[in-house]
Design an enzyme around this catalytic site. Structure first.
Site, PDB file in Angstrom:
ATOM      1  N   ASP A 273      -0.254  -7.619   1.633  1.00  0.00           N
ATOM      2  CA  ASP A 273       0.262  -6.246   1.652  1.00  0.00           C
ATOM      3  C   ASP A 273       1.787  -6.260   1.786  1.00  0.00           C
ATOM      4  OD1 ASP A 273       0.405  -3.506   1.739  1.00  0.00           O
ATOM      5  OD2 ASP A 273      -0.236  -3.337   3.829  1.00  0.00           O
TER       6      ASP A 273
ATOM      7  N   SER B  12       4.311   2.414   8.110  1.00  0.00           N
ATOM      8  CA  SER B  12       3.985   1.296   7.220  1.00  0.00           C
ATOM      9  C   SER B  12       5.212   0.856   6.426  1.00  0.00           C
ATOM     10  CB  SER B  12       2.899   1.713   6.221  1.00  0.00           C
ATOM     11  OG  SER B  12       1.679   1.919   6.858  1.00  0.00           O
TER      12      SER B  12
ATOM     13  N   HIS C  52       0.821  -1.219   0.000  1.00  0.00           N
ATOM     14  CA  HIS C  52       0.000   0.000   0.000  1.00  0.00           C
ATOM     15  C   HIS C  52       0.857   1.273   0.000  1.00  0.00           C
ATOM     16  CE1 HIS C  52       0.387  -0.065   4.517  1.00  0.00           C
ATOM     17  NE2 HIS C  52       0.347   1.239   4.347  1.00  0.00           N
TER      18      HIS C  52
END
Length: 242
Positions: free
Chosen positions: A86, A192, A41
């Site tokens: 992901d 992230s 992402h």
């Protein structure tokens, strides 16, 4: 990282800042001398991503320290709607990357072979046990909706069992592909793609958490389980030409 502490400068030489227009956007980490592992992402198809390797304080970064990404390889099964699979590999210019690493390590009088010995053992095929003390690090927000950190921050977290994770996240959580962890401090927006490190091994990639509150005990942070993707990672590393 919320409720964390500043990392000892250059104690995590594998950490990578992924940037858009010179600003930190996501974390990542080196798994070889030219590959960075991060979250799928973090890919923005409309922006040019650069990486900064070996930094501690991002406010001191110069243009020459930023390295262009050559290839983006998100997992083919990545689903933006559910954040399944992901995980993404970034290939960078090997000559620039090696030069940058050596510059940083020599500047800090650290032997450059330490990093490469570390990377060879960094990914492990074993699943991490429940209640294992691990750590996360990044340049993400220092509190919910707060500012990003210029300096690399870190926090300790403990892995939770899959039943707890499933109960708290419901169908969003997959025990086969994910790990969840919680501690006094933890990941926030901007962290992230960074690694969940247990002992000397990266076992997860920071994926998602509560949208309302960083490091929420009600919705503990979730990490993509690296062991589930090692065949894919090794396939890419073997078959994509430098």
């Amino acid at each position: 990282i919320v409720n964390g502490r500043e990392a000892k400068p250059h104690s995590r030489p594998y950490m990578v800042s992924i940037q858009i227009s010179g600003q930190h956007d996501c974390g990542g980490f080196l798994i070889s001398d030219q590959w960075v592992l991060t979250a799928a992402h973090c890919w923005n198809r409309y922006a040019i991503l650069t990486v900064v390797v070996g930094a501690h304080d991002l406010s001191n970064i110069k243009i020459l320290d930023r390295i262009r990404v050559k290839f983006y390889i998100p997992h083919p099964g990545y689903l933006i709607s559910s954040l399944r699979n992901d995980i993404m590999l970034l290939m960078v210019n090997i000559i620039l990357l090696v030069t940058t690493i050596i510059q940083y390590l020599v500047r800090k009088q650290i032997l450059n072979n330490i990093l490469y010995d570390f990377l060879l053992q960094f990914l492990d095929s074993k699943d991490v046990n429940v209640d294992t003390l691990c750590s996360v690090a990044g340049w993400g927000r220092l509190w919910t909706n707060g500012s990003l950190s210029d300096r690399l921050m870190e926090a300790y977290v403990t892995t939770l069992n899959h039943v707890q994770c499933q109960r708290k996240w419901g169908p969003s959580y997959s025990a086969l592909q994910m790990i969840c962890a919680y501690g006094g401090g933890g990941s926030c927006k901007g962290d992230s793609g960074g690694p969940l490190v247990c002992g000397d091994t990266a076992v997860g990639v920071t994926s998602f958490g509560s949208k309302l509150c960083c490091n929420s005990p009600e919705h503990p942070n979730v990490y993509t389980k690296i062991s589930a993707y090692l065949p894919w990672i090794h396939h890419i590393l073997r078959n994509v030409k430098k």
